[in-house]
Design a protein around this motif. Sequence first.
Motif, PDB file in Angstrom:
ATOM      1  N   PRO A  84       0.826  -1.212   0.000  1.00 30.42           N
ATOM      2  CA  PRO A  84       0.000   0.000   0.000  1.00 30.42           C
ATOM      3  C   PRO A  84       0.863   1.265   0.000  1.00 30.42           C
ATOM      4  CG  PRO A  84      -0.620  -1.477   1.804  1.00 30.42           C
ATOM      5  CD  PRO A  84       0.604  -2.037   1.165  1.00 30.42           C
ATOM      6  N   GLN A  85       0.331   2.313  -0.598  1.00 31.74           N
ATOM      7  CA  GLN A  85       1.050   3.583  -0.665  1.00 31.74           C
ATOM      8  C   GLN A  85       1.207   4.161   0.734  1.00 31.74           C
ATOM      9  OE1 GLN A  85      -1.027   6.566  -2.841  1.00 31.74           O
ATOM     10  NE2 GLN A  85       0.563   8.084  -2.591  1.00 31.74           N
ATOM     11  N   ARG A  86       2.422   4.562   1.071  1.00 35.29           N
ATOM     12  CA  ARG A  86       2.678   5.176   2.376  1.00 35.29           C
ATOM     13  C   ARG A  86       2.301   6.645   2.305  1.00 35.29           C
ATOM     14  NH1 ARG A  86       7.819   3.533   5.619  1.00 35.29           N
ATOM     15  NH2 ARG A  86       6.671   1.956   6.713  1.00 35.29           N
ATOM     16  N   LEU A  87       1.522   7.075   3.278  1.00 34.79           N
ATOM     17  CA  LEU A  87       1.122   8.469   3.351  1.00 34.79           C
ATOM     18  C   LEU A  87       1.963   9.177   4.404  1.00 34.79           C
ATOM     19  CD1 LEU A  87      -2.733   7.953   3.282  1.00 34.79           C
ATOM     20  CD2 LEU A  87      -1.274   8.710   1.421  1.00 34.79           C
ATOM     21  N   ASN A  88       2.316  10.412   4.136  1.00 39.44           N
ATOM     22  CA  ASN A  88       3.094  11.207   5.065  1.00 39.44           C
ATOM     23  C   ASN A  88       2.136  12.087   5.863  1.00 39.44           C
ATOM     24  OD1 ASN A  88       4.837  12.837   6.450  1.00 39.44           O
ATOM     25  ND2 ASN A  88       6.029  13.447   4.671  1.00 39.44           N
ATOM     26  N   CYS A  89       1.870  11.707   7.105  1.00 35.69           N
ATOM     27  CA  CYS A  89       0.936  12.443   7.951  1.00 35.69           C
ATOM     28  C   CYS A  89       1.347  13.899   8.125  1.00 35.69           C
ATOM     29  CB  CYS A  89       0.833  11.791   9.334  1.00 35.69           C
ATOM     30  SG  CYS A  89      -0.044  10.231   9.315  1.00 35.69           S
TER      31      CYS A  89
ATOM     32  N   GLY B 157      -1.216  13.210  16.621  1.00 34.41           N
ATOM     33  CA  GLY B 157      -2.663  13.110  16.617  1.00 34.41           C
ATOM     34  C   GLY B 157      -3.272  13.277  15.238  1.00 34.41           C
ATOM     35  N   CYS B 158      -4.513  12.810  15.121  1.00 32.11           N
ATOM     36  CA  CYS B 158      -5.270  12.944  13.879  1.00 32.11           C
ATOM     37  C   CYS B 158      -6.633  13.536  14.223  1.00 32.11           C
ATOM     38  CB  CYS B 158      -5.437  11.589  13.207  1.00 32.11           C
ATOM     39  SG  CYS B 158      -6.458  11.678  11.712  1.00 32.11           S
ATOM     40  N   ARG B 159      -6.905  14.725  13.709  1.00 35.64           N
ATOM     41  CA  ARG B 159      -8.188  15.373  13.970  1.00 35.64           C
ATOM     42  C   ARG B 159      -9.326  14.694  13.215  1.00 35.64           C
ATOM     43  NH1 ARG B 159      -4.775  20.068  13.785  1.00 35.64           N
ATOM     44  NH2 ARG B 159      -4.671  20.965  15.859  1.00 35.64           N
TER      45      ARG B 159
ATOM     46  N   GLN C 121       1.358   7.069  19.710  1.00 35.15           N
ATOM     47  CA  GLN C 121       2.806   7.182  19.688  1.00 35.15           C
ATOM     48  C   GLN C 121       3.330   6.998  18.262  1.00 35.15           C
ATOM     49  OE1 GLN C 121       4.731   4.723  22.611  1.00 35.15           O
ATOM     50  NE2 GLN C 121       6.087   6.424  23.064  1.00 35.15           N
ATOM     51  N   ALA C 122       2.637   6.194  17.477  1.00 34.21           N
ATOM     52  CA  ALA C 122       3.014   5.956  16.080  1.00 34.21           C
ATOM     53  C   ALA C 122       2.356   7.006  15.189  1.00 34.21           C
ATOM     54  CB  ALA C 122       2.552   4.568  15.650  1.00 34.21           C
ATOM     55  N   MET C 123       2.804   7.090  13.950  1.00 38.10           N
ATOM     56  CA  MET C 123       2.167   7.986  12.995  1.00 38.10           C
ATOM     57  C   MET C 123       0.736   7.495  12.766  1.00 38.10           C
ATOM     58  SD  MET C 123       3.682  10.568  12.012  1.00 38.10           S
ATOM     59  CE  MET C 123       4.903  11.392  11.085  1.00 38.10           C
ATOM     60  N   PRO C 124      -0.230   8.397  12.730  1.00 37.77           N
ATOM     61  CA  PRO C 124      -1.622   7.987  12.557  1.00 37.77           C
ATOM     62  C   PRO C 124      -1.865   7.132  11.311  1.00 37.77           C
ATOM     63  CG  PRO C 124      -1.551  10.247  13.296  1.00 37.77           C
ATOM     64  CD  PRO C 124      -0.131   9.832  13.032  1.00 37.77           C
ATOM     65  N   SER C 125      -1.228   7.435  10.206  1.00 37.63           N
ATOM     66  CA  SER C 125      -1.450   6.645   8.983  1.00 37.63           C
ATOM     67  C   SER C 125      -0.985   5.202   9.156  1.00 37.63           C
ATOM     68  CB  SER C 125      -0.753   7.285   7.783  1.00 37.63           C
ATOM     69  OG  SER C 125       0.650   7.303   7.967  1.00 37.63           O
ATOM     70  N   GLN C 126       0.074   4.987   9.929  1.00 38.40           N
ATOM     71  CA  GLN C 126       0.543   3.621  10.187  1.00 38.40           C
ATOM     72  C   GLN C 126      -0.450   2.864  11.053  1.00 38.40           C
ATOM     73  OE1 GLN C 126       4.349   4.422  11.971  1.00 38.40           O
ATOM     74  NE2 GLN C 126       5.423   4.276  10.010  1.00 38.40           N
ATOM     75  N   LEU C 127      -1.034   3.550  12.018  1.00 40.16           N
ATOM     76  CA  LEU C 127      -2.018   2.931  12.901  1.00 40.16           C
ATOM     77  C   LEU C 127      -3.295   2.578  12.135  1.00 40.16           C
ATOM     78  CD1 LEU C 127      -2.262   2.159  15.861  1.00 40.16           C
ATOM     79  CD2 LEU C 127      -3.294   4.377  16.286  1.00 40.16           C
ATOM     80  N   VAL C 128      -3.733   3.468  11.251  1.00 40.03           N
ATOM     81  CA  VAL C 128      -4.919   3.203  10.434  1.00 40.03           C
ATOM     82  C   VAL C 128      -4.659   2.011   9.519  1.00 40.03           C
ATOM     83  CG1 VAL C 128      -6.367   4.121   8.568  1.00 40.03           C
ATOM     84  CG2 VAL C 128      -5.802   5.556  10.524  1.00 40.03           C
ATOM     85  N   LEU C 129      -3.503   1.957   8.892  1.00 43.31           N
ATOM     86  CA  LEU C 129      -3.157   0.843   8.012  1.00 43.31           C
ATOM     87  C   LEU C 129      -3.102  -0.471   8.780  1.00 43.31           C
ATOM     88  CD1 LEU C 129      -2.308  -0.136   5.201  1.00 43.31           C
ATOM     89  CD2 LEU C 129       0.050   0.399   5.822  1.00 43.31           C
TER      90      LEU C 129
ATOM     91  N   MET D 197      -8.070   7.000   4.397  1.00 43.16           N
ATOM     92  CA  MET D 197      -8.973   7.573   3.400  1.00 43.16           C
ATOM     93  C   MET D 197      -9.282   9.045   3.697  1.00 43.16           C
ATOM     94  SD  MET D 197      -9.246   5.035   1.428  1.00 43.16           S
ATOM     95  CE  MET D 197     -10.580   5.350   0.325  1.00 43.16           C
ATOM     96  N   ASN D 198      -8.823   9.555   4.840  1.00 46.86           N
ATOM     97  CA  ASN D 198      -9.092  10.949   5.207  1.00 46.86           C
ATOM     98  C   ASN D 198      -7.918  11.871   4.927  1.00 46.86           C
ATOM     99  OD1 ASN D 198     -11.724  10.631   6.138  1.00 46.86           O
ATOM    100  ND2 ASN D 198     -11.034   9.935   8.131  1.00 46.86           N
ATOM    101  N   PHE D 199      -6.902  11.397   4.240  1.00 48.47           N
ATOM    102  CA  PHE D 199      -5.736  12.226   3.952  1.00 48.47           C
ATOM    103  C   PHE D 199      -6.142  13.403   3.066  1.00 48.47           C
ATOM    104  CE2 PHE D 199      -2.169  13.539   1.333  1.00 48.47           C
ATOM    105  CZ  PHE D 199      -1.184  13.754   2.291  1.00 48.47           C
TER     106      PHE D 199
END
Length: 59
Positions: free
Chosen positions: A4-9, A26-28, A35-43, A51-53
Amino acid sequence: MTEPQRLNCMKCRHYYVTWDPGAPRGCRAFGFKSQAMPSQLVLASSGKPCMNFEAKGKE
């Protein structure tokens, strides 16, 4: 199967830095801190890229 494509939060308008030393990122859009990047946690949770990027723009 492709990776999957890595997103840069840090380039997302929903990303923010918190004052919480245990959860500094955090992700609003999803309303959580971690503690981890939100995109990694969502993945890891959903198996799909965030999908909210929304890229930050000059407003």
